[in-house]
Write a protein that holds these residues in place. Sequence first.
Motif, mmCIF file in Angstrom:
data_model
loop_
_atom_site.group_PDB
_atom_site.id
_atom_site.type_symbol
_atom_site.label_atom_id
_atom_site.label_comp_id
_atom_site.label_asym_id
_atom_site.label_seq_id
_atom_site.Cartn_x
_atom_site.Cartn_y
_atom_site.Cartn_z
ATOM 1 N N TRP A 58 0.890 -1.218 0.346
ATOM 2 C CA TRP A 58 0.070 0.137 -0.100
ATOM 3 C C TRP A 58 0.886 1.302 -0.159
ATOM 4 O O TRP A 58 0.440 2.332 -0.660
ATOM 5 C CB TRP A 58 -0.856 0.045 1.333
ATOM 6 N N GLU A 59 1.883 1.355 0.632
ATOM 7 C CA GLU A 59 2.820 2.296 0.910
ATOM 8 C C GLU A 59 3.719 2.580 -0.510
ATOM 9 O O GLU A 59 3.679 3.720 -0.946
ATOM 10 C CB GLU A 59 3.764 2.306 2.111
ATOM 11 N N SER A 61 2.324 2.048 -3.381
ATOM 12 C CA SER A 61 1.523 2.557 -4.244
ATOM 13 C C SER A 61 1.345 4.004 -3.892
ATOM 14 O O SER A 61 1.072 4.769 -4.754
ATOM 15 C CB SER A 61 0.018 1.761 -4.093
ATOM 16 N N SER A 62 1.500 4.328 -2.723
ATOM 17 C CA SER A 62 1.140 5.638 -2.293
ATOM 18 C C SER A 62 2.375 6.732 -2.734
ATOM 19 O O SER A 62 2.420 7.815 -2.802
ATOM 20 C CB SER A 62 1.060 5.870 -0.668
ATOM 21 N N GLU A 65 1.566 7.544 -6.261
ATOM 22 C CA GLU A 65 0.634 8.544 -6.344
ATOM 23 C C GLU A 65 1.419 10.019 -6.099
ATOM 24 O O GLU A 65 0.907 11.095 -6.569
ATOM 25 C CB GLU A 65 -0.541 8.319 -5.413
ATOM 26 N N TRP A 66 2.110 9.843 -5.018
ATOM 27 C CA TRP A 66 2.820 11.252 -4.472
ATOM 28 C C TRP A 66 3.743 11.792 -5.697
ATOM 29 O O TRP A 66 3.869 12.923 -5.847
ATOM 30 C CB TRP A 66 3.669 10.956 -3.305
ATOM 31 N N GLN A 69 1.675 13.440 -7.999
ATOM 32 C CA GLN A 69 1.328 14.789 -7.506
ATOM 33 C C GLN A 69 2.497 15.873 -7.817
ATOM 34 O O GLN A 69 2.262 16.828 -7.990
ATOM 35 C CB GLN A 69 0.695 14.695 -6.308
ATOM 36 N N GLN A 89 6.126 12.398 3.286
ATOM 37 C CA GLN A 89 5.505 11.280 3.071
ATOM 38 C C GLN A 89 6.344 10.211 3.732
ATOM 39 O O GLN A 89 7.401 9.971 3.650
ATOM 40 C CB GLN A 89 5.514 10.951 1.513
ATOM 41 N N PHE A 91 6.140 6.411 6.134
ATOM 42 C CA PHE A 91 5.792 5.102 6.080
ATOM 43 C C PHE A 91 5.890 4.457 7.586
ATOM 44 O O PHE A 91 6.432 4.956 8.464
ATOM 45 C CB PHE A 91 6.279 4.379 5.063
#
Length: 162
Positions: A58-59, A61-62, A65-66, A69, A89, A91
Amino acid sequence: MRLPSGDGAEVQIRPVAYQFPWIATPGDWDANWLMVEGVVRLSNGEGWSFSDPCLTTWEASSIAEWLRQVATGSAQPSAFPSEDDERLQIFTEPNLALSLETRVQGRVTIRVHISVQSLPPWLTADHDKDLFDYFVSLNVSEADLQGAIDDWASEIAAFPNR
């Protein structure tokens, strides 16, 4: 994923395996821990590598996304983030963190914060800095940032959430 800086510094990170490949219980945290290898080179040529289970699927994937951005301009720069700064960011494991330092004329400066087991060998995990105080600043072109986003997306695709 490779983040090269204009000054010769570079950070590479990539997931290489599930920490516990034999666990496949859907949604189980242990099933989703990733072994991450990193290679860091500073602008002065010094470098080191690390390998640690420091991100979940999950991290990972984040991070993708970051980075998107950052590329689109919706991530906000931070003068110098602390643990409490939501622009940092972070974790579950504090080995890695990311922050955006600046965005200027088609380039971004990304800080890769490195702590505990991922620190350079000349620093110990109990050194006198706080978590996330040690970082490498990378002044990255838009093209290299897009390449890193594409590489990271490809690398994490091999490790879906379980």
